[in-house]
Design a protein around this motif. Structure first.
Motif: not given
Ligand code: ADP
Length: 644
Positions: A214, A216-219, A236, A238
């Motif tokens: 992960d 972070g930032g939805g990725m 991606g 979210p």
């Protein structure tokens, strides 16, 4: 259902007080509970959706009782249904469970029973949620399995990237996805439909041993690793990924890794096959693969030029079928050696090309597998043009030799035959002058004198021709000749000429050479003779020199004579050509052409350097220690040479 921990409860009862108490006590008993109250079953049904975690219903209600409501709720969504009644009995409870009611709680007047109801609601809701998650996981797993076939169909990187994006979208519902492979230590995106979602991704510091990372930032990144092939699927998402999705993505990662490995290996094989094919198909040689029995399994397209047929007509035929009958025996080496696992070369044999024949040279090398000859690789080179050129050259050489011989014979015969009448003219002229000289007046004697001079000159010319025709006719008579000793003889022969002009001849250190002694002597006599003859210096000086120049001997004859004008030098070696001078020098003009012919027949070269009025240097070379090609073995002693 969302990932939140709130438990949404729809509660229906025909008594408002019940609704108010229940909401108050339940939400107090467990703060996760969020109770919505209804007195109308139809309204409750309208509010039903996937976000509802539990329905709590009274049993007896006007319009629609709890049982009927349960039937309708269950018909729409998968949600626990708790019957909450004050009038129930064992019978009611049994009927309720048959209808699909999940739990049955009796209303009590003591508010503490809400604690129990709250617990029952929580346990049902969480159980349903777990079951729902399990079911969804199962469904996605099924869906994933259903799409895996697509991965195995992908035949190149782009296809694999497209398939992976499609699966990520279909199974997980994530729309943004990039497929990357590691090339030259960089993660390079594989373009799918021209779209790259994450072109500049930095993987530095990412723990690549994990199966799903992960960022972070939805990725999230799903690393692809198998053997020496590495890549990543970047997705991606979210809202983040659930534990279930993570485990499904792991499965996807493993399967995509396998496909990536397969695709990369296939591409490598394809590229190397392509390279091999382009080499084989672009070389001039015909490349042939034959089985151990000699049957053709592959032949390169250049076979058309040699055999007149395209590869498809030759594959599966036997190599021997293409070979000319008369040269079949030459193929035995090929069969025998390749069966023993040995390579080899057959310099030349003939093959069939339609109705014609062509010449080829054939080299081969067997491919041995597990100790057995599996295939034989051959390179077959068309040498027809070379053979034709050789034959034509051989023919021309033969013709040339014949012509040369005929010409020499002709010169010899003609010269011999001319000599006899000339000798008669000369003898009778001299008899005439001796016996009848006093009868003739001065003019008559002058005429007769001119006849004699002309016939003597003609005799000289014929002798020159005869000598010229003899040089090089016999390639025998080669011996080790000590040139110092030979020079003593040369100077003896020229003694008269030297005395007459008081010439000074010096001879440097001379080698022993392999040469035809008689002609060598003739050569030196001519050159030293000319150096004294064409000389007005007092005294004429001649220097015979020698230098060792690698694989050749270099001889020089230098004089302080009249020299030769530059414009005339190129004519000197032509037969009977003389340089016109004010003074008449005796001679025929054959000497230097004889010299050059002698030198060339012994494998050397000849030339002159000169300055008019100062002198000349005639030079010639001889190859060291060997007779020219075609000459008989060097004889220890010079043989008597047939001169006349
Ligand atoms: P010949 O001596 O019978 O004239 P050669 O063939 O020996 O014939 O020489 C051809 C010509 O080359 C000569 O006539 C002469 O003009 C020129 N020549 C040959 N040797 C010399 C020399 N050493 N110096 C000057 N001229 C020379």
């Amino acid at each position: 259902m969302t990932g939140t921990q709130r438990i949404r409860v729809l509660h229906i009862d025909d008594e408002d007080a019940q609704l108010v108490f229940a909401k108050m006590f339940l939400e107090e008993a467990d703060p996760r509970l969020e109770v919505a109250s209804f007195s109308d079953a139809v309204k409750l049904l309208d509010s039903l959706d996937d976000s509802v975690d539990c329905v709590v219903s009274d049993y007896i209600m006007p319009g629609m009782d709890g049982m009927e409501l349960c039937r309708r709720v269950k018909g729409r969504v998968s949600v626990p249904f708790i019957l909450y009644t004050g009038r129930g009995s064992e019978v009611v409870a049994e009927a309720a469970f048959k209808m699909g009611v999940d739990d049955y709680v009796r209303k009590e007047s003591d508010p503490s029973h809400y604690q129990l109801l709250a617990k029952r609601i929580m346990s049902q809701a969480l159980m349903y949620r777990r079951l729902g998650e399990q079911r969804r996981y199962q469904e996605r797993l099924e869906q994933l399995r259903g799409n895996l076939g697509l991965l195995s169909e992908a035949s190149n990187l782009r296809g694999l990237a497209e398939t992976t994006s499609l699966i990520v979208e279909r199974v997980f519902g994530y729309g943004r996805c990039s497929f990357m492979v590691l090339r030259d230590r960089k993660m390079v995106p594989v373009h799918t439909n021209g779209q790259v979602e994450f072109p500049e991704l930095d993987f530095g510091g990412v723990d690549s041993t994990r199966k799903v990372i992960d960022l972070g930032g939805g990725m999230v990144v799903v690393p692809l690793n198998l053997g020496d092939v590495h890549g990543a699927v970047v997705i991606g998402c979210p809202g983040g990924v659930s534990d279930q999705d993570e485990s499904l993505l792991e499965t996807l990662g493993t399967l995509v890794s396998q496909s990536l490995h397969r695709v990369v290996q296939t591409e490598k094989i394809r590229a190397s096959e392509e390279q091999f094919r382009s080499i084989v198909e672009n070389v001039q040689d015909v490349i042939v693969l034959t089985g151990p029995d000699g049957s053709i399994t592959y032949i390169s397209p250049s076979c058309r030029g040699v055999f007149g047929s395209p590869p498809e007509e030759l594959i599966r035929r036997m190599w021997g079928d293409l070979v000319h009958d008369e040269d079949m025996d030459k193929l035995e080496t090929f069969y025998a050696k390749s069966l023993r696992g040995e390579g080899g070369v057959i310099p030349e044999y003939r093959v069939r090309c339609g109705g014609e024949e062509r010449w080829v040279s054939h080299s081969w090398s067997p491919i041995v597998k597990d100790g057995e000859v599996w295939q034989v690789v051959s390179a077959v080179n068309d040498i027809t043009w070379r053979k034709n050129a050789e034959t034509a050259l051989q023919r021309s050489l033969g013709e040339l030799e014949q012509t040369n011989k005929e010409l020499n014979d002709f010169t010899h015969i003609v010269s011999h035959d001319l000599k006899a009448p000339l000798m008669t003219i000369e003898s009778f002229s001299s008899f005439l002058l001796e016996d009848y000289g006093d009868v003739l007046d001065d003019a008559g004697q002058d005429y007769l004198g001119r006849v004699m001079t002309a016939s003597q000159r003609m005799m000289g010319l014929i002798d020159g021709l005869l000598t010229l025709s003899r040089v090089g006719r016999k390639n025998t008579g080669y011996a080790h000749v000590d040139v110092s000793e030979l020079m003593v003889e040369v100077l003896e022969d020229l003694g008269g000429q030297m005395d007459a002009s008081s010439a000074v001849v010096t001879v440097g250190e001379m080698p022993v050479v392999v040469a035809q002694e008689v002609w060598m002597k003739q050569l030196l006599v001519n050159l030293v003779g000319n150096a004294i003859k064409f000389n007005e210096s007092k005294p004429p000086r001649v220097e015979v020199g020698y230098r060792d120049v690698g694989d050749h001997h270099l001889f020089t004859v230098t004089d302080n004579g009249i020299g030769i004008p530059e414009s005339q030098r190129h004519l000197l070696f032509r037969v009977f050509s003389r340089v016109p001078t004010e003074k008449h020098y005796p001679g025929t003009g054959a000497g230097l052409s004889i010299c050059r012919k002698i030198v060339e027949s012994m494998g050397g070269e000849m030339g002159v350097e000169s300055k008019e009025g100062f002198g000349s240097t005639f030079w010639f070379t001889l190859p060291k220690g060997r007779a020219p090609e075609g000459a008989a073995e060097v004889e220890a002693e010079a043989k008597a040479f047939e001169f006349q």
